[in-house]
Design a protein around this motif. Structure first.
Motif, PDB file in Angstrom:
ATOM      1  N   LYS A   1      -3.034  -3.221   5.814  1.00  0.00           N
ATOM      2  CA  LYS A   1      -3.497  -1.928   5.297  1.00  0.00           C
ATOM      3  C   LYS A   1      -3.215  -0.780   6.274  1.00  0.00           C
ATOM      4  O   LYS A   1      -2.907   0.338   5.865  1.00  0.00           O
ATOM      5  CB  LYS A   1      -5.005  -2.031   5.017  1.00  0.00           C
ATOM      6  CG  LYS A   1      -5.700  -0.735   4.654  1.00  0.00           C
ATOM      7  CD  LYS A   1      -5.569  -0.420   3.209  1.00  0.00           C
ATOM      8  CE  LYS A   1      -6.334   0.845   2.845  1.00  0.00           C
ATOM      9  NZ  LYS A   1      -5.869   1.423   1.599  1.00  0.00           N
TER      10      LYS A   1
ATOM     11  N   TYR B   1       0.864  -1.192   0.000  1.00  0.00           N
ATOM     12  CA  TYR B   1       0.000   0.000   0.000  1.00  0.00           C
ATOM     13  C   TYR B   1       0.900   1.242   0.000  1.00  0.00           C
ATOM     14  O   TYR B   1       1.034   1.929   1.017  1.00  0.00           O
ATOM     15  CB  TYR B   1      -0.926  -0.015   1.208  1.00  0.00           C
ATOM     16  CG  TYR B   1      -1.938  -1.131   1.171  1.00  0.00           C
ATOM     17  CD1 TYR B   1      -3.070  -1.038   0.347  1.00  0.00           C
ATOM     18  CD2 TYR B   1      -1.783  -2.279   1.923  1.00  0.00           C
ATOM     19  CE1 TYR B   1      -3.993  -2.066   0.294  1.00  0.00           C
ATOM     20  CE2 TYR B   1      -2.708  -3.313   1.870  1.00  0.00           C
ATOM     21  CZ  TYR B   1      -3.807  -3.198   1.061  1.00  0.00           C
ATOM     22  OH  TYR B   1      -4.725  -4.222   1.000  1.00  0.00           O
TER      23      TYR B   1
ATOM     24  N   GLY C   1     -16.069   3.261  14.765  1.00  0.00           N
ATOM     25  CA  GLY C   1     -16.959   3.525  13.625  1.00  0.00           C
ATOM     26  C   GLY C   1     -17.111   2.354  12.671  1.00  0.00           C
ATOM     27  O   GLY C   1     -17.612   2.518  11.565  1.00  0.00           O
ATOM     28  N   HIS C   2     -16.695   1.156  13.088  1.00  0.00           N
ATOM     29  CA  HIS C   2     -16.825  -0.082  12.295  1.00  0.00           C
ATOM     30  C   HIS C   2     -16.053  -0.034  10.973  1.00  0.00           C
ATOM     31  O   HIS C   2     -16.308  -0.847  10.079  1.00  0.00           O
ATOM     32  CB  HIS C   2     -18.293  -0.396  11.995  1.00  0.00           C
ATOM     33  CG  HIS C   2     -19.119  -0.690  13.207  1.00  0.00           C
ATOM     34  ND1 HIS C   2     -18.895  -1.778  14.015  1.00  0.00           N
ATOM     35  CD2 HIS C   2     -20.146  -0.027  13.764  1.00  0.00           C
ATOM     36  CE1 HIS C   2     -19.756  -1.774  15.003  1.00  0.00           C
ATOM     37  NE2 HIS C   2     -20.517  -0.711  14.891  1.00  0.00           N
ATOM     38  N   GLN C   3     -15.127   0.942  10.832  1.00  0.00           N
ATOM     39  CA  GLN C   3     -14.390   1.012   9.565  1.00  0.00           C
ATOM     40  C   GLN C   3     -13.425  -0.163   9.414  1.00  0.00           C
ATOM     41  O   GLN C   3     -13.189  -0.641   8.304  1.00  0.00           O
ATOM     42  CB  GLN C   3     -13.625   2.338   9.478  1.00  0.00           C
ATOM     43  CG  GLN C   3     -14.550   3.542   9.355  1.00  0.00           C
ATOM     44  CD  GLN C   3     -13.787   4.856   9.387  1.00  0.00           C
ATOM     45  OE1 GLN C   3     -12.760   4.998   8.765  1.00  0.00           O
ATOM     46  NE2 GLN C   3     -14.298   5.815  10.129  1.00  0.00           N
TER      47      GLN C   3
ATOM     48  N   ASP D   1     -13.979  -3.153  10.706  1.00  0.00           N
ATOM     49  CA  ASP D   1     -14.861  -4.284  10.348  1.00  0.00           C
ATOM     50  C   ASP D   1     -15.163  -4.257   8.852  1.00  0.00           C
ATOM     51  O   ASP D   1     -15.213  -5.301   8.203  1.00  0.00           O
ATOM     52  CB  ASP D   1     -16.174  -4.208  11.141  1.00  0.00           C
ATOM     53  CG  ASP D   1     -15.998  -4.714  12.561  1.00  0.00           C
ATOM     54  OD1 ASP D   1     -14.983  -5.372  12.843  1.00  0.00           O
ATOM     55  OD2 ASP D   1     -16.882  -4.447  13.404  1.00  0.00           O
ATOM     56  N   SER D   2     -15.402  -3.043   8.319  1.00  0.00           N
ATOM     57  CA  SER D   2     -15.669  -2.916   6.874  1.00  0.00           C
ATOM     58  C   SER D   2     -14.496  -3.470   6.078  1.00  0.00           C
ATOM     59  O   SER D   2     -14.688  -4.209   5.113  1.00  0.00           O
ATOM     60  CB  SER D   2     -15.869  -1.447   6.484  1.00  0.00           C
ATOM     61  OG  SER D   2     -17.068  -0.977   6.998  1.00  0.00           O
ATOM     62  N   LEU D   3     -13.283  -3.105   6.477  1.00  0.00           N
ATOM     63  CA  LEU D   3     -12.097  -3.607   5.770  1.00  0.00           C
ATOM     64  C   LEU D   3     -12.076  -5.128   5.780  1.00  0.00           C
ATOM     65  O   LEU D   3     -11.830  -5.767   4.755  1.00  0.00           O
ATOM     66  CB  LEU D   3     -10.816  -3.083   6.438  1.00  0.00           C
ATOM     67  CG  LEU D   3     -10.435  -1.628   6.201  1.00  0.00           C
ATOM     68  CD1 LEU D   3      -9.212  -1.274   7.034  1.00  0.00           C
ATOM     69  CD2 LEU D   3     -10.123  -1.380   4.735  1.00  0.00           C
ATOM     70  N   ARG D   4     -12.349  -5.700   6.951  1.00  0.00           N
ATOM     71  CA  ARG D   4     -12.322  -7.166   7.069  1.00  0.00           C
ATOM     72  C   ARG D   4     -13.379  -7.806   6.186  1.00  0.00           C
ATOM     73  O   ARG D   4     -13.122  -8.825   5.539  1.00  0.00           O
ATOM     74  CB  ARG D   4     -12.530  -7.580   8.531  1.00  0.00           C
ATOM     75  CG  ARG D   4     -11.322  -7.261   9.407  1.00  0.00           C
ATOM     76  CD  ARG D   4     -11.626  -7.531  10.861  1.00  0.00           C
ATOM     77  NE  ARG D   4     -11.828  -8.940  11.142  1.00  0.00           N
ATOM     78  CZ  ARG D   4     -12.387  -9.404  12.258  1.00  0.00           C
ATOM     79  NH1 ARG D   4     -12.807  -8.559  13.185  1.00  0.00           N
ATOM     80  NH2 ARG D   4     -12.541 -10.698  12.449  1.00  0.00           N
ATOM     81  N   VAL D   5     -14.566  -7.202   6.166  1.00  0.00           N
ATOM     82  CA  VAL D   5     -15.638  -7.757   5.328  1.00  0.00           C
ATOM     83  C   VAL D   5     -15.271  -7.657   3.844  1.00  0.00           C
ATOM     84  O   VAL D   5     -15.582  -8.541   3.059  1.00  0.00           O
ATOM     85  CB  VAL D   5     -16.975  -7.035   5.619  1.00  0.00           C
ATOM     86  CG1 VAL D   5     -18.040  -7.440   4.608  1.00  0.00           C
ATOM     87  CG2 VAL D   5     -17.453  -7.354   7.017  1.00  0.00           C
ATOM     88  N   PHE D   6     -14.568  -6.603   3.475  1.00  0.00           N
ATOM     89  CA  PHE D   6     -14.153  -6.445   2.071  1.00  0.00           C
ATOM     90  C   PHE D   6     -12.938  -7.322   1.736  1.00  0.00           C
ATOM     91  O   PHE D   6     -12.422  -7.263   0.625  1.00  0.00           O
ATOM     92  CB  PHE D   6     -13.795  -4.981   1.770  1.00  0.00           C
ATOM     93  CG  PHE D   6     -14.970  -4.051   1.833  1.00  0.00           C
ATOM     94  CD1 PHE D   6     -16.242  -4.486   1.530  1.00  0.00           C
ATOM     95  CD2 PHE D   6     -14.808  -2.723   2.188  1.00  0.00           C
ATOM     96  CE1 PHE D   6     -17.329  -3.635   1.599  1.00  0.00           C
ATOM     97  CE2 PHE D   6     -15.892  -1.857   2.254  1.00  0.00           C
ATOM     98  CZ  PHE D   6     -17.158  -2.315   1.958  1.00  0.00           C
ATOM     99  N   GLY D   7     -12.475  -8.076   2.707  1.00  0.00           N
ATOM    100  CA  GLY D   7     -11.357  -8.980   2.444  1.00  0.00           C
ATOM    101  C   GLY D   7     -10.004  -8.313   2.508  1.00  0.00           C
ATOM    102  O   GLY D   7      -9.033  -8.836   1.963  1.00  0.00           O
ATOM    103  N   VAL D   8      -9.935  -7.152   3.152  1.00  0.00           N
ATOM    104  CA  VAL D   8      -8.651  -6.447   3.281  1.00  0.00           C
ATOM    105  C   VAL D   8      -8.093  -6.719   4.681  1.00  0.00           C
ATOM    106  O   VAL D   8      -8.807  -6.573   5.674  1.00  0.00           O
ATOM    107  CB  VAL D   8      -8.841  -4.929   3.074  1.00  0.00           C
ATOM    108  CG1 VAL D   8      -7.543  -4.183   3.304  1.00  0.00           C
ATOM    109  CG2 VAL D   8      -9.384  -4.662   1.681  1.00  0.00           C
TER     110      VAL D   8
END
Lengths: 256, 244
Positions: A134, A32, A118-120, A122-129
């Motif tokens: 990162k 990255y 802010g669950h950001q 968690d969002s990364l994990r759900v998107f497979g990142v």
């Protein structure tokens, strides 16, 4: 009591895993690079002025103290040498690390903490990142590059501050001051002072990222993780500085 | 598709889910209702493997995900698209970059293709004018819409998961979000919406699961929900009476 010890050991294990994965991530794809550059800009360019100001006054204060003390012993001509050794080996790296910790370490912990709340993350994990790759790796990499750079600049500014006091306040020869500095810029001193910022940069970034990513609760949790990031980083800087100094003195053959 | 078998979960010492079991089939439109802190969001996080249950099994498309490692869960997560409470947009990125995040991460699309795809997704959710806004410039409704657009960019999910998608929104925006949810599920894609607003649940779901004290106290269709005499359910339904 045993629950507290278990929790401590579990936290330590989590920290080791996070810092190991964060460090190993430097050599593994995906890279990255934009995040690394952003972090370098924030950590390096953003801390530049603060490190300069603090280093300048540290150098001047050190030079004042030593000039006064050495003058009473009739050894004023050694001011440059003692100031130089103190700054390059010890005061410069530690000062830059403490400033970096207060500004960048706290920022890392609060930024990652608010991403957790802010669950950001968690969002990364759900998107497979991978959040470590990162978020943690760019911060570790930027710290182990930028803190040594800041330390070198800080050392130079502190030596200039010392020069100002030695020449214009203590009325010493500028030529003697700089030739003393040149004499102490040998491999042992430079190596001793330049190895520390790499370790400090790694410790500050990994501790701050760990504290940020383990934030629980809301604003109170964020306050706790930011405070812990700074406090634990400072403690580890001081402890590791002592240990590194001891090891380096032994390795470089200095007798005590 | 989604099977919960005797799942229990606790945060520290607080038991959130107590031995719950249910099945949700492909294409189903389910609302999970219940009070705050009742474990609704926890169920969504368990489905996508963000949390691990203390006991019990969670099976997704025949695969027991309970003990899967993070990298093994990627395959499972691709089947879902989740919209977190408050959107969970990356606040360091603008709207375009948020929506383009997964496109940049997983595709080899050119900048022009990404730009066109972002335009398309923002048009679907009706916020094409906010493409270059930062996330702190968005209203609550726009936040959710952008989050939905971002979730659509991931892939073609089998099921959408919405966590409190309408909470905190004014009635018009809440209705618009519900319409959008229904629109996105027209092609047979199912969805699970977690909410404590019965009116929104009735707008988007055919099946209702009601949680109380970590257990399922009601699981049925619209008629079962509306005729329930469970005291907590009746309190939730009183919202409808107030509106009518």
């Amino acid at each position: 009591m045993s629950i507290k010890i278990k929790k401590l050991l579990s936290d330590l294990q989590d920290y080791y895993i996070l810092s190991f994965k964060g460090l190993i991530g430097i050599f593994r794809k995906p890279f990255y690079s934009k995040d690394v550059l952003d972090q370098m800009d924030y950590a390096g360019a953003g801390s530049f002025l603060i490190v300069m100001i603090v280093s300048l006054f540290i150098g001047m204060a050190l030079s004042l103290q030593l000039s006064a003390e050495l003058a009473s012993l009739g050894l004023k001509m050694y001011t440059g040498k003692v100031v130089g050794i103190s700054i390059i080996r010890e005061v410069g790296p530690v000062t830059a690390a403490l400033v970096y910790c207060g500004r960048v370490g706290a920022g890392m912990a609060s930024e990652l903490g608010s991403m957790i709340i802010g669950h950001q993350v968690d969002s990364l994990r759900v998107f497979g990142v991978d959040p470590i790759k990162k978020l943690v790796t760019p911060r570790i990499l930027s710290s182990i590059v930028m803190l040594p750079a800041l330390t070198i600049i800080g050392d130079a500014v502190a030596l200039l501050g010392g020069y100002y006091i030695a020449v214009f306040v203590s009325h010493q020869s500028g030529y003697v001051y700089w030739s003393s500095i040149r004499d102490i810029l040998d491999f042992e001193n430079v190596f001793s002072g330049s190895i520390k910022p790499f370790m400090f940069g790694f410790l500050i970034s990994s501790i701050s990222c760990y504290m940020g990513l383990t934030t629980k609760g809301g604003a109170k949790g964020l306050r706790k993780s930011t405070t812990n990031a700074v406090v634990f980083s400072i403690i580890m800087i001081i402890i590791s500085d002592f240990m590194l100094t001891r090891i380096l003195l032994y390795l470089l053959g200095f007798s005590l | 598709m989604i099977v919960f078998e005797k799942v229990s979960f606790s945060y520290s010492e607080n038991l959130i889910l107590n031995n719950i079991s249910f099945k949700i089939g492909e294409g189903e439109k389910v609302a999970i209702l219940g009070g705050s802190g009742g474990g609704k969001t926890t169920i969504l996080k368990l489905i996508v493997g963000l949390l691990k249950p203390d006991s019990g099994r969670i099976i997704i498309d025949g695969v027991d995900i309970t003990d899967l490692e993070e990298d093994e869960l990627m395959e499972v997560r691709r089947k879902f698209s989740i919209v977190f409470q408050d959107g969970a947009l990356f606040d360091s990125l603008n709207v375009k970059e948020n929506v383009a995040f997964c496109l940049r991460e997983y595709t080899n699309m050119t900048e022009k293709e990404i730009d066109e795809k972002v335009d398309e997704l923002l048009t679907i959710v009706g916020v094409e004018h906010a493409k270059y806004y930062m996330t702190d410039e968005l209203s609550g409704g726009m936040h959710r819409r952008v989050a939905i657009a971002r979730s659509l960019a991931v892939s073609k999910p089998k099921m959408f998961l919405y966590d409190e998608a309408t909470t905190g929104l004014d009635p018009v925006n809440a209705l618009n979000i519900c319409n959008l949810i229904n629109e996105l599920s027209k092609n047979g894609t199912g969805h699970i919406i977690v909410t404590h607003r019965v009116i929104d649940a009735l707008r988007v779901a055919d099946r209702f699961i009601f949680l109380k004290d970590g257990q399922i106290v009601l699981d049925g269709d619209r008629s079962i929900l509306l005729s329930s005499n469970i005291s907590d359910v009746m309190i939730f339904l009183s919202e409808l009476k107030q509106i009518s």
